[in-house]
Motif scaffolding. Sequence first.
Motif, short mmCIF file in Angstrom:
data_model
loop_
_atom_site.label_atom_id
_atom_site.label_comp_id
_atom_site.label_asym_id
_atom_site.label_seq_id
_atom_site.Cartn_x
_atom_site.Cartn_y
_atom_site.Cartn_z
N SER A 126 0.66 -1.42 -0.19
CA SER A 126 0.11 -0.01 0.21
C SER A 126 0.52 1.32 0.09
CB SER A 126 -0.77 -0.01 1.07
OG SER A 126 -1.32 1.71 1.39
N ALA A 167 3.85 1.15 -1.19
CA ALA A 167 4.79 1.64 -2.43
C ALA A 167 3.49 2.02 -3.78
CB ALA A 167 4.84 -0.46 -2.99
N VAL A 168 2.40 1.43 -3.54
CA VAL A 168 1.20 2.14 -4.69
C VAL A 168 1.24 3.70 -4.41
CG1 VAL A 168 -1.22 1.82 -5.47
CG2 VAL A 168 0.16 0.06 -4.86
N THR A 169 1.45 4.39 -3.26
CA THR A 169 1.23 5.97 -2.91
C THR A 169 2.04 6.45 -3.14
OG1 THR A 169 0.00 4.57 -0.40
CG2 THR A 169 0.57 7.90 -0.83
N ILE A 170 3.04 5.37 -2.77
CA ILE A 170 5.05 6.66 -2.65
C ILE A 170 5.36 6.51 -4.70
CG2 ILE A 170 7.44 6.28 -3.71
CD1 ILE A 170 7.28 5.38 -0.48
N LEU A 171 4.14 5.32 -5.61
CA LEU A 171 4.26 5.21 -6.90
C LEU A 171 3.09 6.96 -7.67
CD1 LEU A 171 4.38 1.68 -7.66
CD2 LEU A 171 6.23 3.72 -8.65
N ALA A 226 10.90 4.65 -4.54
CA ALA A 226 9.50 3.46 -5.31
C ALA A 226 10.04 2.50 -5.97
CB ALA A 226 8.77 4.46 -5.90
N ILE A 260 11.19 0.49 -2.86
CA ILE A 260 10.46 -0.49 -2.24
C ILE A 260 9.60 -1.73 -3.20
CG2 ILE A 260 7.84 -0.06 -1.33
CD1 ILE A 260 9.09 2.97 0.22
N PHE A 271 -3.65 -5.09 1.94
CA PHE A 271 -3.69 -4.31 0.94
C PHE A 271 -4.78 -3.20 1.09
CE2 PHE A 271 -3.86 -2.63 -3.62
CZ PHE A 271 -3.07 -1.79 -3.69
N ASN A 322 -6.42 -0.93 3.42
CA ASN A 322 -5.43 0.01 3.54
C ASN A 322 -6.33 0.63 3.26
OD1 ASN A 322 -2.37 1.50 3.50
ND2 ASN A 322 -3.71 1.27 5.27
N PHE A 323 -5.73 0.10 1.23
CA PHE A 323 -5.72 1.36 0.68
C PHE A 323 -6.86 1.92 0.13
CE2 PHE A 323 -4.77 2.81 -4.00
CZ PHE A 323 -3.80 3.58 -3.05
#
Lengths: 188, 187
Positions: free
Chosen positions: A125, A127-131, B124, B127, B154, B157-158
């Motif tokens: 999660s 990682a996706v935010t940073i991406l 990025a 990670i 995931f 949270n996301f």
Amino acid sequence: MNAALTLFLAFTKIGLLSIGGGYAIIPLIHERVVEQAAWVSEQVFADIITISQMTPGPLAVNTSTFVGLWIGGVPGALAATLGAVLGGVILSLLLYRFFEKYRFSAYVNSMLEGLKSASQGLIVSAAVTILLLAFYGSGSPGLHNLLSGLNWAALLIFSASMLALRKWRLNPLLIILLSGLAGVVVYT
Amino acid sequence: MRKNLRTWLWLAGVNLFISAFTFGGGYVVVPMVRRYFVERRQLFKEEELMGMAAVAQSTPGAIAINLSALAGYRVAGTPGAVISCLSALLPPLVVLGLVSMFYAAFVSNHVIAALLKGMQAGVAALIVDLVIDMCALIVNRRSRFMTALIPAAFIANFVLNINVALILGASCLLCLLMVFIQTRKAP
């Protein structure tokens, strides 16, 4: 000395209440130092967040350090930083020792396995935010600007870094430095 | 004693170094610890690192600092934890002390902004690289339940924005329940 003690106690409490690190801690600090105590103004707090993001080290630690520095000088910075991390570090060590001690218990072991899986999900999660942040800036992309809003330079730096990491196992530090240099070349 | 001192010095050095270069949030520390503790020095296994990261995340505070303390503890006991933690805190303290003196110039500097924007893409990649290997470790164990927990956490949270503490707590409970059911089924 008194100010340092107040800061230490305030940040110990903030540190203990923030699970999940990073951005989770910011609203807590904001509530305590801007809304409750009025130690810093909204504007200064916004600046503090910006600078904490721009300097090395974890965001939560940087923000605590900077607020402490702003209010109580170097002793204040030390007090706020130690307060923010002390509780978490002690609890981490205790939990780690708990898992070590009972590692032959099926229950404890499966709990650790579950935490590993769930924490991987949370890292995905992050990682996706940073991406998204790297590729699209602060606004989140929709279907209409999936391509037009994409930052191609960032995609290029990301792909080159991925290649260097997966194929040549390049040092992570070098990746950070080189991608920073690439940023200077591309964006200035 | 001599050997202890060398370990302590190494821990102090490596933590100063890692902390001084962790731009972009606490998670970058995980690939850094992997490179220096697991791959270079083989002080512990990747599997253990995953456990430490999980513990660091399940307790309050900054994940990066919790993880340095745990890695230090694993290598050299309580002194190792204290040394690692203090050395990880030092670089931000010094850098922020310097920056706070002329921060208006720092915030509005275009070169620094470009540098950070570039680093964001690199971080990025770091990670994502870590996530690929770590998730492969879990998937290869062929436990359908543990594998399914990754996308579940995931999404929770996301997509659903559920509190991290709640997600971790619920995963623990589910695992306990699984073991309970399995032990009752077994003859």
